[in-house]
Design a protein around this motif. Structure first.
Motif, short mmCIF file in Angstrom:
data_model
loop_
_atom_site.label_atom_id
_atom_site.label_comp_id
_atom_site.label_asym_id
_atom_site.label_seq_id
_atom_site.Cartn_x
_atom_site.Cartn_y
_atom_site.Cartn_z
N GLN A 311 -3.29 13.91 11.27
CA GLN A 311 -3.81 12.40 10.99
C GLN A 311 -2.58 11.50 10.84
N GLU A 312 -1.37 12.01 10.82
CA GLU A 312 -0.38 10.76 10.85
C GLU A 312 -0.24 10.15 12.18
N THR A 313 -0.82 10.85 13.22
CA THR A 313 -0.72 10.58 14.60
C THR A 313 -1.68 9.44 15.03
N LEU A 314 -2.62 9.30 14.09
CA LEU A 314 -3.54 8.06 14.29
C LEU A 314 -3.40 7.02 13.74
N SER A 315 -3.65 5.65 14.31
CA SER A 315 -3.43 4.37 13.48
C SER A 315 -4.41 4.07 12.59
N ASP A 316 -4.21 3.40 11.70
CA ASP A 316 -5.22 2.94 10.40
C ASP A 316 -5.91 4.14 9.98
N ASN A 317 -5.01 5.21 9.56
CA ASN A 317 -5.42 6.36 9.09
C ASN A 317 -5.61 6.22 7.42
N ILE A 318 -6.79 6.29 6.83
CA ILE A 318 -6.87 6.07 5.59
C ILE A 318 -6.20 6.98 4.61
N ARG A 522 4.60 2.53 -7.68
CA ARG A 522 4.11 3.43 -6.99
C ARG A 522 2.98 3.26 -6.14
N LEU A 523 1.97 2.32 -6.16
CA LEU A 523 0.69 1.82 -5.52
C LEU A 523 1.21 0.94 -4.45
N LYS A 524 2.49 0.37 -4.31
CA LYS A 524 2.51 -0.26 -3.14
C LYS A 524 2.86 0.21 -2.01
N LYS A 525 2.15 -0.38 -0.88
CA LYS A 525 2.06 0.44 0.43
C LYS A 525 3.19 -0.42 1.23
N GLU A 526 4.04 0.77 1.85
CA GLU A 526 4.78 0.36 2.71
C GLU A 526 4.64 0.80 4.24
N PRO A 527 5.10 -0.20 5.22
CA PRO A 527 4.63 -0.05 6.65
C PRO A 527 4.93 1.39 7.06
N ARG A 528 3.66 1.79 7.70
CA ARG A 528 3.78 3.14 8.22
C ARG A 528 4.02 3.13 9.81
N LYS A 529 4.80 4.13 10.11
CA LYS A 529 4.97 4.34 11.52
C LYS A 529 4.11 5.47 12.07
N ILE A 530 3.48 5.18 13.18
CA ILE A 530 2.68 6.51 13.71
C ILE A 530 3.62 7.68 13.88
N LYS A 531 3.33 8.71 13.66
CA LYS A 531 3.89 9.91 13.68
C LYS A 531 3.76 10.56 15.28
N HIS A 532 4.46 11.20 15.81
CA HIS A 532 4.47 11.82 17.10
C HIS A 532 4.38 13.21 16.87
N VAL A 533 3.62 14.07 17.48
CA VAL A 533 3.25 15.31 17.38
C VAL A 533 3.25 16.01 18.69
#
Length: 775
Positions: A311-318, A522-533
Motif C-alpha cells: 500500500q505504501e507504493t500507492l499515492s493518496d493511501n489513507i 504525534r498526529l502531525k503528518k509529514e510529507p510521504r514519499k511513494i515507496k518502490h517495491v
C-alpha cells in the motif's frame, strides 16, 4: 464397414504396396490445382458463417440500457483502470484491460462505478455499447475460428458447418458475449489456441522452419491470453500440453516412419516447445501484471487486500497517510483484517456449560464487536514496567512482549488451556484482574507482537502495521471468524487462540489511538514519499491474495449449479428482469444443441470402448486410417472437452453454467467430427493429411511444391474421392434445422425482448427452468 478377424489361420498377410502403386494412388488423390488453391465452397461458407455470427452477437446490443448481472464487477473494474485507482479481483488482468482499452478509445473517464444491477447507463452517460462491443467482437470471431479448426483438421464442409453452427446458434455463447463479461475473451483465446496448435501440428514434418516457429509461438501467445483472462485457462494448457507430450513421445520412438531422431535433435524439439509453450506464455502473463501495476498507482478499494508495504507504493493511501507510531501506555482499538470486527470485552461471563456439555472457565467474555465502542479500548502495557521517571515515550516494536489492559473493566487479556466456545481445539480468550495478571497468571497475560513483513525491530504503528498477537506461553494466535456466538454473548463474534499460527486470517491492525490528544505533535503528518517495491515481490503478493480469495468463494448463490448439470442444461442463471415490460435475460444454452453434443460425447466414448473390446478379441472393426483419425483428431477434441469440464468436479468454490462454455465449444468440435465418422466417409487421419514422401529425395523444385517428394495437404472433398456425401449433408441439415429452431424459440430470453406472456414463459420451462413472469 467390414470386420476383419486378426490372428487366425484365415488371416491374410498384408502385401506392401510398391512405390509405383503408391505413386499412382497419390496421383489419384492429388487434386486439381484449382481445387487446392480455391476450395471456394469452404470460403463461401466461412464468410457466411462469419457474417451471421456478427449479426447474432451485435443485434440489439444496446438493450437493456441498464447494468446487467456481473457488469457490476467488470464495468466497475474498467472504470477503476481509467481512473488509475487500485482495485482487487480474483481474475488476472488481461480481459479487464481490454474493457479499459475500449473505454479509453471512446474517451470515457470512468466516472460511473456500476454499483447496482438496474442502474441506467443513459442517465449516467456511460458508453456501454462500446464496452459490450468488445466481447461481442470476440464472440463473433469465435465462430469462424471453430470453422477454421475443422477446416484445418481436414474435415468435410458439413462437419465444419455443424461444429461452428452449434456455437453460432447457441444462446449461452450469444448471451455471454453481448454483455461486459470476461467469458468471450476466454473462449475466443481458447479456440485460437487450439487452431494455432493444429496449424503447428500440420507442420511437424518441416521442423524449425519459419512457419513452424510462427505457429508454435502463436500457440504460446494464445495460451497466455487464455490464462491471463481467467485461471481456468490452465485447462487449455493441459489440453495442448497433453497433445505435445504425446507428440514428443512419438518423436522419441526409434521405429517412427520418418526415421529415428538423434537425442540432440530430440532435445532441440523439446527445448523449442518449452520456449514456445511455457516460457513465452509466462512472460506475456507477467507483462499484463506489469501493465496492471503501472496503470493502478492511486489508492483505492483494493488496498485492504494488500500488505502495508504494498500500500505504501500507492499515492493518496489513507492507511499510510494516517499511520501513527504507538507508544506503551497508549489506548488503542484493534480490528480483525478480514472481518473488520473490533477486539471487545464486557463484564458478562462465559456460561458454565456450553450446549455440547463442555465446561468453560466462567471468565469475562472477550468477543468481536462490529461497531466502535469504549469497550473496544485496550491499553498497551510493557511486560516489564519502565522506571517511574521514564514511563512515557517508549515505542512498541515487533517482537516485544506486551500486555493488553481492558480500560473499561480494568482487566488484562489472557489466554489459557481451556477450549473456546465453538472450537474445542482452540483456546479460550478471557481477562483477569490486575492482582492475577501480576501474580499467578502473569505468564498467561503475555503476548508477542509479531508485525507481518517487518524487518529488524520495526515500530508498531496504527493502520499500517498488520500484526499477529501470539500468546507467549502456548504459541497460539488471536483469531476470530464470522459465525456469531449464542444469545449469552449478544450474537457477537468468538475470539479464540488458533494453533495454526501461519494462517493469514490471524492478522489484526490498530484502527485508532483514542488516548492521543487532538493537538498532539504525534498526529502531525509529514510529507510521504511513494515507496518502490520490486515488481516480482508485488506480483507474488497479489498471486497469493488472488488464490486465497478464489478458494474462499464457497458461499451459496441462488443460481449456482453443479458440473453434473451442465452437459444436460438442467438450469440457467437469471441475468436481468424488468417488471413493467415482462422482459428478462435468462442465461441458458440452446437445449437442443447441448443435448445433441452431449449425446455424441457419449457415443464417442462408446465407440472407443467397443473398438478396444473388439481389438482384445482379435477383430478389426476399424481400418487403420479411420482408427488413426478417430483417436488422434476426434480424440484430441474429446480430450479438450474433458480437460475443460472434469476438473470442476474437484473444485469447492461457487460454480455457474458459464464455466462450461469452453467445454461446450470442444463438444461442438467432437460433434462435427463424429458426425462425419458415423457416416463412414473414409476419413484420413490428420497424420495422413500430409502425404508421405515418395521414394527418392526429389528435385529442388519438388521440395518447393511442384514435384516428387512434396508433402501435399489434400482437402477433405478430394480425399473422399467418389464417396457420396448426401447422407452426411442430410444429417447435417437435420441437426442444424433442430439447432436453429431451438435458438429461435429461446431467443427472447437471450436478447431480453420481446417480453413474454405467462403462457409463453411456461412453454419455455422445459426442465423446470426458474424463469420469471411464469404467472
Amino acid at each position: 464397414m467390414s470386420l476383419r478377424q486378426r490372428g487366425g489361420q484365415a488371416s491374410k498377410k498384408v502385401v506392401p504396396s510398391s512405390p509405383e502403386s503408391t505413386k499412382d494412388e497419390l496421383d489419384r488423390l492429388q487434386p486439381q490445382k484449382s481445387g487446392v488453391t480455391s476450395e471456394w465452397d469452404y470460403k463461401v461458407a466461412f464468410f457466411i458463417i462469419t457474417a451471421v455470427a456478427f449479426v447474432t452477437r451485435f443485434w440489439g446490443i444496446s438493450h437493456p440500457n441498464e447494468v446487467v448481472f456481473d457488469e457490476v464487477h467488470f464495468g466497475k473494474f474498467a472504470s477503476y483502470y481509467l481512473q488509475r485507482t487500485y482495485f482487487f479481483d480474483v481474475h488476472p488482468p488481461f480481459g479487464k484491460l481490454l474493457f479499459a482499452l475500449m473505454g479509453w478509445f471512446v474517451g470515457y473517464d470512468g466516472h460511473f462505478h456500476f454499483d447496482n444491477i438496474g442502474d441506467s447507463y443513459i442517465k449516467n452517460n456511460v458508453p456501454y455499447v462500446a464496452f459490450r462491443a468488445m466481447p461481442a467482437l470476440l464472440g463473433a470471431l469465435t465462430v469462424p475460428t471453430v470453422f477454421l479448426i475443422m477446416w484445418e483438421s481436414g474435415y468435410t464442409l458439413p462437419a465444419a458447418i455443424v461444429a461452428s453452427g452449434l456455437v453460432l446458434f447457441d444462446n449461452a455463447h450469444i448471451g455471454q458475449t453481448r454483455l461486459i463479461l470476461l467469458d468471450a475473451t476466454l473462449v475466443f483465446a481458447m479456440s485460437v489456441s487450439v487452431l494455432c496448435y493444429v496449424r503447428f501440428y500440420k507442420l511437424r514434418h518441416e521442423p524449425f522452419g519459419r512457419k513452424w516457429w510462427k505457429w508454435l509461438l502463436l500457440t504460446g501467445v494464445a495460451l497466455s491470453c487464455v490464462i491471463s483472462t481467467k485461471y481456468v485457462g490452465v485447462f487449455t494448457f493441459f489440453t495442448i500440453g497433453s497433445a505435445v507430450a504425446i507428440d514428443l513421445w512419438g518423436l522419441l520412438d526409434i521405429n517412427r516412419k520418418q526415421g529415428a531422431l538423434a537425442l540432440p535433435e530430440f532435445g532441440k524439439h523439446f527445448a523449442a516447445r518449452v520456449i514456445g509453450l511455457i516460457i513465452v506464455p509466462f512472460l506475456f502473463y507477467l507483462f499484463w501484471f506489469q501493465v496492471h501495476f503501472a496503470i493502478l498507482y492511486r489508492s483505492g478499494p483494493g488496498d485492504d487486500f494488500m500488505s502495508p508495504e504494498f500500500q505504501e507504493t500507492l499515492s493518496d493511501n489513507i492507511m499510510t497517510a494516517n499511520s501513527v507510531g504507538i507508544d506503551y501506555y497508549d489506548a488503542i482499538t484493534m480490528r480483525h483484517k478480514e472481518s473488520k470486527t473490533y477486539l471487545h470485552s464486557h463484564p458478562d461471563k462465559y456460561p458454565l456449560r456450553y450446549e455440547d456439555g463442555r465446561v468453560s472457565s466462567q471468565g469475562q467474555q472477550v468477543t468481536g464487536y462490529p461497531f466502535n465502542d469504549t469497550n473496544n479500548h485496550w491499553q498497551v502495557i510493557p511486560a516489564q514496567p519502565f522506571p517511574e521517571d521514564d514511563l512515557l515515550g517508549h515505542r512498541a516494536k515487533t517482537g516485544d512482549l506486551i500486555k493488553l489492559r481492558h480500560l473499561v473493566t480494568d482487566t488484562y487479556l489472557l489466554s489459557h488451556d481451556v477450549a473456546s466456545p465453538y472450537y474445542p481445539t482452540n483456546q479460550e480468550f478471557t481477562t483477569v484482574p490486575l492482582e492475577d495478571a501480576n501474580g499467578k497468571r502473569f505468564n498467561d497475560t503475555l503476548f508477542e507482537l509479531r508485525i507481518e513483513g517487518a524487518k529488524g525491530k520495526a515500530e508498531f504503528k496504527s493502520m499500517s502495521s498488520h500484526f499477529k498477537l501470539i500468546h507467549f506461553p502456548t504459541k497460539v494466535a488471536m483469531w476470530t471468524h464470522t459465525t456469531p456466538l449464542p444469545d449469552w454473548a449478544y450474537k457477537q463474534a468468538e475470539i479464540n487462540g488458533n494453533k495454526n499460527v501461519q494462517q493469514s486470517s490471524n492478522i489484526w491492525y490498530v484502527d485508532e489511538i483514542p488516548s492521543i490528544p487532538a493537538e498532539s505533535d504525534r498526529l502531525k503528518k509529514e510529507p510521504r514519499k511513494i515507496k518502490h517495491v520490486p515488481f516480482l515481490k508485488k506480483y507474488f503478493e497479489l498471486q497469493r491474495a488472488i488464490f486465497f480469495h478464489n478458494n474462499a468463494l464457497t458461499s451459496s448463490h441462488p443460481y449456482a449449479s453443479q458440473p453434473i448439470q451442465w452437459p444436460f442444461l438442467l438450469r440457467g442463471v437469471s441475468f436481468w428482469t424488468q417488471n413493467d415490460t415482462r422482459q428478462q435475460i435468462y442465461f441458458l444454452g440452446n437445449p437442443i444443441g447441448w443435448w445433441i453434443a452431449s449425446s455424441l460425447l457419449a457415443v464417442f466414448a462408446g465407440i472407443v470402448g467397443a473398438d478396444l473390446l473388439s481389438q482384445r478379441r482379435g477383430i478389426d472393426s476399424l481400418d487403420e486410417r479411420t482408427r488413426s483419425r478417430f483417436y488422434n483428431s476426434t480424440g484430441f477434441f474429446f480430450l479438450c472437452w474433458a480437460s475443460h469440464y472434469l476438473p470442476f468436479y474437484l473444485m469447492g468454490r461457487q460454480l455457474f453454467l458459464h464455466h462450461y462454455l469452453p467445454a461446450h465449444l470442444a463438444s461442438a468440435l467432437v460433434t462435427g467430427a463424429l458426425l462425419e465418422f458415423v457416416f463412414n466417409l473414409d476419413p484420413v487421419a490428420l497424420e495422413e493429411n500430409v502425404d508421405a514422401q515418395l521414394a527418392g529425395k526429389g528435385t529442388e523444385k519438388g521440395k518447393k511444391g511442384g514435384g516428387p517428394g512434396t508433402k501435399r495437404v489434400v482437402p477433405a472433398k478430394d480425399r473422399m474421392g467418389g464417396s457420396s456425401m448426401l447422407a452426411l449433408w442430410g444429417a447435417s441439415a437435420v441437426v442444424m434445422t433442430l439447432v436453429i429452431a431451438g435458438w429461435w424459440f429461446f431467443l427472447p430470453l437471450t436478447y431480453g425482448r420481446p417480453g413474454l406472456t405467462a403462457e409463453e414463459v411456461v412453454r419455455r420451462k422445459w426442465l423446470g427452468y426458474d424463469l420469471h413472469f411464469a404467472k
